[in-house]
Design an enzyme around this catalytic site. Structure first.
Site, short mmCIF file in Angstrom:
data_model
loop_
_atom_site.label_atom_id
_atom_site.label_comp_id
_atom_site.label_asym_id
_atom_site.label_seq_id
_atom_site.Cartn_x
_atom_site.Cartn_y
_atom_site.Cartn_z
N CYS A 161 0.84 -1.20 0.00
CA CYS A 161 0.00 0.00 0.00
C CYS A 161 0.87 1.26 0.00
CB CYS A 161 -0.90 -0.01 1.22
SG CYS A 161 -1.89 1.47 1.41
N HIS A 329 -9.22 -12.17 0.42
CA HIS A 329 -8.24 -11.12 0.71
C HIS A 329 -8.89 -9.74 0.58
CE1 HIS A 329 -4.04 -9.44 0.61
NE2 HIS A 329 -4.70 -8.44 0.02
N GLU A 330 -9.61 -9.51 -0.53
CA GLU A 330 -10.25 -8.21 -0.73
C GLU A 330 -11.32 -7.95 0.33
OE1 GLU A 330 -7.55 -7.57 -3.45
OE2 GLU A 330 -8.95 -6.08 -2.67
N HIS A 333 -9.89 -6.49 3.42
CA HIS A 333 -9.72 -5.03 3.40
C HIS A 333 -11.02 -4.33 3.77
CE1 HIS A 333 -5.65 -5.15 2.07
NE2 HIS A 333 -5.92 -5.66 0.89
N HIS A 339 -2.49 -4.77 4.83
CA HIS A 339 -1.52 -5.78 4.44
C HIS A 339 -0.60 -6.09 5.62
CE1 HIS A 339 -2.01 -4.76 -0.08
NE2 HIS A 339 -2.76 -5.79 0.26
#
Length: 697
Positions: A161, A329-330, A333, A339
């Site tokens: 990021c 994973h998304e 977020h 991360h």
């Protein structure tokens, strides 16, 4: 402008390197799972399944129970009509064949499989190593293939990021101040509360086409993905429930070919404009069959249950476990998980929220802490999706919903509509308002073609005279001969000459076999049989014609895209032309010989290998249609013009049970005309004779 800047800074660039995109390092072995009886004490546990597997010379028992809360009872499916109208359905879906479990009584070794097609398909972990299990085709003994999932050196190209810790803290503060649904939960009790994610998914048009334009297949894919995602979220006591699925079956409603950052913003804007708060959901994701360079996904950070609860995932793989990992994973977020960095651990080399793609099934200690800061402030996560309600059914929104015959919009629009009235019912005398088999508010007559065949491997569909809908698109079964020596495959007649013409223009053709032999045995970017994300595979002699396409007689080079390179080499007075394929490119390799291309008699290319045409398993045979037709992709008989479905045994007019009734053959129509003419002549003669008789008398 400031507001726009704030909104753009409210997401987290969840960018992954494609290094480690799920693949198989090798075929481990062929196994035959044996069903065993499960007991708990002296009682057999209802619903549990156990199988014994011999993997790597060791016997393992997997024990599984059905996954509940995989899909909501009021599951909504949205599709579009050919005229662009949004169609709402409450679709029945089989959801009793998805399982979660463990290996050898080790609760830390997850098993995620489904048995929907009578076999085992999914993933399992043994001693920290992940495996994929799938049914072996053409087997009568319940044989399965077990592959070791290998992500290689996943850290070789990490993407992280770009936001600083200070900027991230500012975003979090802004999100919390604008959060509409807050619920403070005491720290000591937060983990005992079970959470539910009401998950809304949108599939783009490319993915729909890739899945053979089949809505049912798209639903089955999503259930496998959501089952896999649930396997990851079990550890944080969270059920991900698929409540709504929208399939862009006609076209994409945003441009998905822009940068992934623009696509995410456009998708979230589209979602708010299209649905707003009318469809309850905690997280909404767009799954696209589109590559974005190094990026596999992107999602807004910590925006679960807010208007910016959006994410985008690139789903170029057909491996459902790989797609599930990207989605999980998304979704992390959306939950507020950043991360993983230094000090983040889960007991494995990598964790699920690593900045690069891994096969790790576990969240890190950092992810737990970051999630806590969000879930304690989101009351929506404690709603039970079974109580899902929607207030979308509103007459006048130009959306044809359950209970409506049509929807022409506002009163002014309805005045201009000849078929639909403002109360969402058909006007007097109207049979329909939309559909490929609707014209001037009336059903087209039976036998009217509503979808012509696109090519020689496609089949036509006809209206049935009683519905406005055209039957679903069907085509010739894979393996049916076409254009001389070719075979139909996924509605296309793949041939090397045609592929060369598509790449290099008219006049070009497939090169001499020496080009394939010399180039595809080099194992480089211009000649190979695929790659393993780090090395190109050299073609075996038997597979050289299934590697990179090699062309000759190239007259003029067409303009290609930036990442594509044309290469030519001379062998024995022959110039061989081909295209390269770079590592890191996530779009399809246009220079690869297309799957389904004929190789030799009764052989085709599939996945860069020469295989027997018998791999195209079919339950439809010439005996089934009595040699009077062909098979379609649904394994049904499509009869010739003088035979009747379903088995082409009796006289009829052709077609299949899937195509709708074809028109009456022209020869029959001519006979009717001839008979009518003869009758008219006979009547005239009789009248003349009768008149003559009266006059003579």
């Amino acid at each position: 402008m400031f507001l726009k800047f704030c909104l753009w800074t409210m997401f987290f660039f969840s960018a992954w390197s494609p290094i480690g995109h799920a693949k198989y390092s090798s075929l481990l072995e062929v196994v035959t799972p044996l069903r065993v009886t499960v007991t708990r004490g002296n009682n057999i546990s209802p619903g549990w399944l156990s199988y014994s597997l011999n993997i790597g010379g060791q016997r393992h028992i997997i024990t599984m129970k059905p996954k509940k809360n995989l899909i909501s009872r009021n599951f909504l499916l949205f599709t579009y009509s050919d005229q662009g109208d949004l169609l709402e359905q409450h679709h029945f879906v089989q959801n009793d064949c998805y399982y979660h479990g463990y290996v050898d009584e080790d609760l830390e070794s997850p098993v995620i499989v489904n048995t929907c097609f009578g076999s085992l398909q999914g993933t399992l972990e043994i001693n920290g190593t992940s495996y994929e299990i799938m049914p072996k085709s053409s087997t009568s003994t319940f044989e399965h293939l077990v592959y070791k999932m290998d992500s290689g050196d996943s850290e070789s190209s990490p993407m992280r990021c770009g936001l600083s810790e200070e900027e991230t803290a500012q975003q979090t503060k802004l999100q919390e101040s604008n959060a509409p649904t807050l619920l403070q939960i005491p720290y000591e009790n937060w983990w005992t509360h079970h959470r539910f994610i009401e998950y809304f998914v949108v599939l783009d048009h490319k993915q729909y086409v890739h899945r053979n334009n089949n809505i049912t297949t798209c639903i089955q894919d999503m259930l496998q993905i959501v089952n896999g995602v649930n396997g990851y979220y079990l550890q944080i006591d969270t059920d991900v429930v698929l409540t709504t699925l929208e399939v862009w079956n006609e076209k994409n409603y945003i441009n998905v070919e822009l940068s992934i950052f623009k696509v995410l913003g456009d998708f979230c804007t589209w979602k708010q404009n299209m649905f707003g708060n009318r469809i309850r959901h905690d997280i909404i994701h767009l799954l696209v069959r589109q590559g974005y360079g190094l990026y596999l996904g992107l999602a807004y950070l910590a925006d679960v249950c807010t208007p910016y609860n959006c994410g985008v995932s690139s789903v170029l793989s057909d491996v459902m476990s790989d797609m599930a990992h990207i989605v999980a994973h998304e979704m992390g977020h959306n939950f507020g998980m950043k991360h993983d960095g230094i000090g983040c651990t889960c007991g494995l080399k990598d964790c699920l929220m690593a900045p690069y793609k891994t096969n790790s099934p576990k969240f890190s200690n950092c992810s737990y802490e970051e999630m806590y800061s969000v879930v304690t402030k989101r009351s929506c996560l404690y709603d039970i999706p079974e109580a899902l309600v929607t207030n979308l059914t509103v007459c006048g929104n130009k959306v044809v919903e359950e209970g409506e015959q049509c929807d022409c919009g506002n009163s002014e629009s309805c005045l201009q509509d000849p078929c639909c009235s403002s109360d969402c019912v058909l006007k007097p005398g109207a049979q329909c308002a939309f559909g490929l088999c609707c014209k001037n508010c009336q059903f087209l007559k039976a036998g009217t073609v509503c979808r012509k065949e696109k090519n020689e491997c496609d089949l036509p569909e006809w209206c049935n005279g009683t519905s406005a809908e055209c039957p679903g698109d069907v085509y010739k079964a894979d393996g049916i001969p076409c254009s001389g020596e070719g075979y139909c495959y996924k509605m296309e007649c793949h041939q090397r000459d045609e592929q060369c013409r598509k790449i290099f223009g008219n006049g070009s053709r497939s090169a001499d076999e020496i080009c394939y032999m010399e180039m595809n045995r080099q194992g480089d970017r211009f000649g190979n049989c695929g790659n393993d994300s780090s090395t190109y595979r050299t073609c075996q002699i038997a597979d050289v014609l299934c590697g990179q396409i090699q062309c000759e007689n190239v007259i003029q080079l067409p303009q290609r895209r930036n990442h594509e390179t044309v290469h030519y080499t001379h062998f024995s007075n022959i110039t061989c032309w081909t295209m390269d394929y770079h590592f890191g490119i996530t779009i399809d390799d246009i220079g690869a010989v297309s799957d389904g291309t004929a190789y030799a008699p009764d052989h085709i290319c599939v996945d860069r290998k020469c295989v027997s045409k018998s791999v195209l398993v079919s339950n439809c045979s010439p005996q089934l249609y009595h040699m009077q037709g062909i098979c379609n992709n649904k394994q049904h008989c499509h009869c010739g013009v003088t035979w009747k479905p379903p088995d082409c045994q009796k006289r009829g007019h052709g077609g299949s049970i899937d195509s709708g009734p074809p028109p009456l053959p022209l020869s029959h129509s001519k006979w009717i005309v001839y008979i009518l003419i003869v009758l008219d002549v006979c009547i005239v003669i009789i009248i003349y004779l009768f008149s003559f008789y009266k006059l003579s008398k």
